[in-house]
Motif scaffolding. Sequence first.
Motif, PDB file in Angstrom:
ATOM      1  N   GLY A 169       0.572  -0.846   0.324  1.00 28.93           N
ATOM      2  CA  GLY A 169       0.042  -0.298  -0.338  1.00 28.93           C
ATOM      3  C   GLY A 169       0.561   1.293   0.174  1.00 28.93           C
ATOM      4  O   GLY A 169       2.172   1.591   0.133  1.00 28.93           O
ATOM      5  N   ILE A 170      -0.016   2.512   0.301  1.00 33.65           N
ATOM      6  CA  ILE A 170       1.069   3.854   0.280  1.00 33.65           C
ATOM      7  C   ILE A 170       0.509   4.156   1.299  1.00 33.65           C
ATOM      8  O   ILE A 170      -0.397   4.407   2.208  1.00 33.65           O
ATOM      9  CB  ILE A 170       0.197   4.101  -0.952  1.00 33.65           C
ATOM     10  CG1 ILE A 170       0.278   3.918  -2.479  1.00 33.65           C
ATOM     11  CG2 ILE A 170       1.080   5.629  -1.057  1.00 33.65           C
ATOM     12  CD1 ILE A 170      -0.217   4.291  -2.879  1.00 33.65           C
ATOM     13  N   THR A 171       1.670   5.333   1.799  1.00 33.17           N
ATOM     14  CA  THR A 171       1.324   5.807   3.096  1.00 33.17           C
ATOM     15  C   THR A 171       1.061   6.900   3.502  1.00 33.17           C
ATOM     16  O   THR A 171       0.696   7.377   1.884  1.00 33.17           O
ATOM     17  CB  THR A 171       3.241   6.133   3.933  1.00 33.17           C
ATOM     18  OG1 THR A 171       3.850   6.505   2.766  1.00 33.17           O
ATOM     19  CG2 THR A 171       3.458   4.895   3.814  1.00 33.17           C
ATOM     20  N   LEU A 172       0.222   7.781   4.382  1.00 30.47           N
ATOM     21  CA  LEU A 172      -0.452   8.926   4.080  1.00 30.47           C
ATOM     22  C   LEU A 172       0.939   9.590   3.556  1.00 30.47           C
ATOM     23  O   LEU A 172      -0.020  11.277   2.710  1.00 30.47           O
ATOM     24  CB  LEU A 172      -0.370   9.281   5.294  1.00 30.47           C
ATOM     25  CG  LEU A 172      -1.590  10.258   5.783  1.00 30.47           C
ATOM     26  CD1 LEU A 172      -3.015  10.011   4.917  1.00 30.47           C
ATOM     27  CD2 LEU A 172      -1.497  10.557   7.309  1.00 30.47           C
ATOM     28  N   ILE A 173       1.863   9.962   4.554  1.00 39.17           N
ATOM     29  CA  ILE A 173       2.702  10.826   3.590  1.00 39.17           C
ATOM     30  C   ILE A 173       3.274  10.604   2.147  1.00 39.17           C
ATOM     31  O   ILE A 173       2.892  12.230   1.464  1.00 39.17           O
ATOM     32  CB  ILE A 173       4.487  10.835   4.402  1.00 39.17           C
ATOM     33  CG1 ILE A 173       3.936  11.174   5.728  1.00 39.17           C
ATOM     34  CG2 ILE A 173       5.493  11.837   4.044  1.00 39.17           C
ATOM     35  CD1 ILE A 173       4.991  10.649   6.997  1.00 39.17           C
ATOM     36  N   GLU A 174       3.330   9.434   1.129  1.00 40.38           N
ATOM     37  CA  GLU A 174       3.120   9.269  -0.112  1.00 40.38           C
ATOM     38  C   GLU A 174       2.140  10.232  -0.936  1.00 40.38           C
ATOM     39  O   GLU A 174       2.153  10.984  -2.010  1.00 40.38           O
ATOM     40  CB  GLU A 174       3.488   8.259  -0.394  1.00 40.38           C
ATOM     41  CG  GLU A 174       4.304   7.771   0.238  1.00 40.38           C
ATOM     42  CD  GLU A 174       4.726   5.980  -0.350  1.00 40.38           C
ATOM     43  OE1 GLU A 174       4.088   5.585  -0.175  1.00 40.38           O
ATOM     44  OE2 GLU A 174       5.942   6.117  -0.590  1.00 40.38           O
ATOM     45  N   ILE A 175       1.062  10.057   0.213  1.00 41.73           N
ATOM     46  CA  ILE A 175      -0.446  10.316  -0.317  1.00 41.73           C
ATOM     47  C   ILE A 175      -0.454  12.611  -0.801  1.00 41.73           C
ATOM     48  O   ILE A 175      -0.724  13.148  -1.146  1.00 41.73           O
ATOM     49  CB  ILE A 175      -1.826   9.642   0.304  1.00 41.73           C
ATOM     50  CG1 ILE A 175      -1.922   8.881  -0.059  1.00 41.73           C
ATOM     51  CG2 ILE A 175      -3.137  11.045  -0.213  1.00 41.73           C
ATOM     52  CD1 ILE A 175      -2.915   7.895   0.361  1.00 41.73           C
ATOM     53  N   LEU A 176       0.141  12.559   0.871  1.00 38.28           N
ATOM     54  CA  LEU A 176      -0.337  13.720   0.921  1.00 38.28           C
ATOM     55  C   LEU A 176       0.694  14.558  -0.193  1.00 38.28           C
ATOM     56  O   LEU A 176       0.618  15.738  -0.463  1.00 38.28           O
ATOM     57  CB  LEU A 176       0.726  14.338   1.942  1.00 38.28           C
ATOM     58  CG  LEU A 176      -0.714  14.552   3.398  1.00 38.28           C
ATOM     59  CD1 LEU A 176      -0.366  14.510   4.799  1.00 38.28           C
ATOM     60  CD2 LEU A 176      -2.217  14.998   2.597  1.00 38.28           C
ATOM     61  N   VAL A 177       2.500  14.723  -0.500  1.00 39.26           N
ATOM     62  CA  VAL A 177       3.384  15.266  -1.091  1.00 39.26           C
ATOM     63  C   VAL A 177       2.804  15.132  -2.806  1.00 39.26           C
ATOM     64  O   VAL A 177       2.729  16.027  -3.302  1.00 39.26           O
ATOM     65  CB  VAL A 177       4.524  14.006  -0.875  1.00 39.26           C
ATOM     66  CG1 VAL A 177       5.315  14.263  -2.238  1.00 39.26           C
ATOM     67  CG2 VAL A 177       5.331  13.929  -0.043  1.00 39.26           C
ATOM     68  N   THR A 178       2.055  13.477  -2.529  1.00 39.38           N
ATOM     69  CA  THR A 178       0.970  13.866  -4.178  1.00 39.38           C
ATOM     70  C   THR A 178       0.549  14.561  -4.683  1.00 39.38           C
ATOM     71  O   THR A 178       0.322  15.712  -5.509  1.00 39.38           O
ATOM     72  CB  THR A 178       0.845  12.311  -4.821  1.00 39.38           C
ATOM     73  OG1 THR A 178       1.501  11.093  -4.040  1.00 39.38           O
ATOM     74  CG2 THR A 178       0.328  12.116  -5.724  1.00 39.38           C
TER      75      THR A 178
END
Length: 199
Positions: free
Chosen positions: A7-16
């Motif tokens: 899966g994807i971490t929350l930090i990666e989603i926020l950066v994207t």
Amino acid sequence: MQLNQKGITLIEILVTLAISIIGIVGLSTLQVQTHRAVNDSGNRSQAIWLLEDLTNRIHLNAAAAANYDGNQANVCNSAPTRVCSPYHNGNSVVNAVSCNGSEMATWDLYESLCDMNSIVAGSDVTKSSPATAIANPELTVVVDSANNNETTLTLKWDSRTEAENADGTKVYITDENLTGSSNNSTITYKASLTTVFIP
């Protein structure tokens, strides 16, 4: 040691999300600037058309060139008493009458700068003059009788992308307030076009 990440971490989603928002804001700003430039380009095209038309009219009425002289800010306040060239009012042709040079000059300025109130059935808006498509046009005609009637036509109009400061220097703007000032000098948000000729 190897980690099995799923899966994807929350930090990666926020950066994207942040990168995407920056890109979208940049594109919307570009669209606004493009819209302003297209409007100004349209105004410039209409201004060229108007000045060429008026230049041809003055050439044809060269003997009365001095009658075109002056600031034409109030030319549309009242229609001339004589219609010197035929035009279509949307329903029928309005016929012309015979005019002298002075009357023709008055008519030429009126017909070039003012809306002829043409109403075409089935249309929402009818523009009968290039000046009605220009943002707040201001025409000045200077006829130098001492110099073989050298005629200078200057047309100014409201602009969103170019301006002139108090020194007369061209300034290109992007996002400033239209009534603002820059470097403690007043800026007039007008574009202009000038043509000089001898009729």
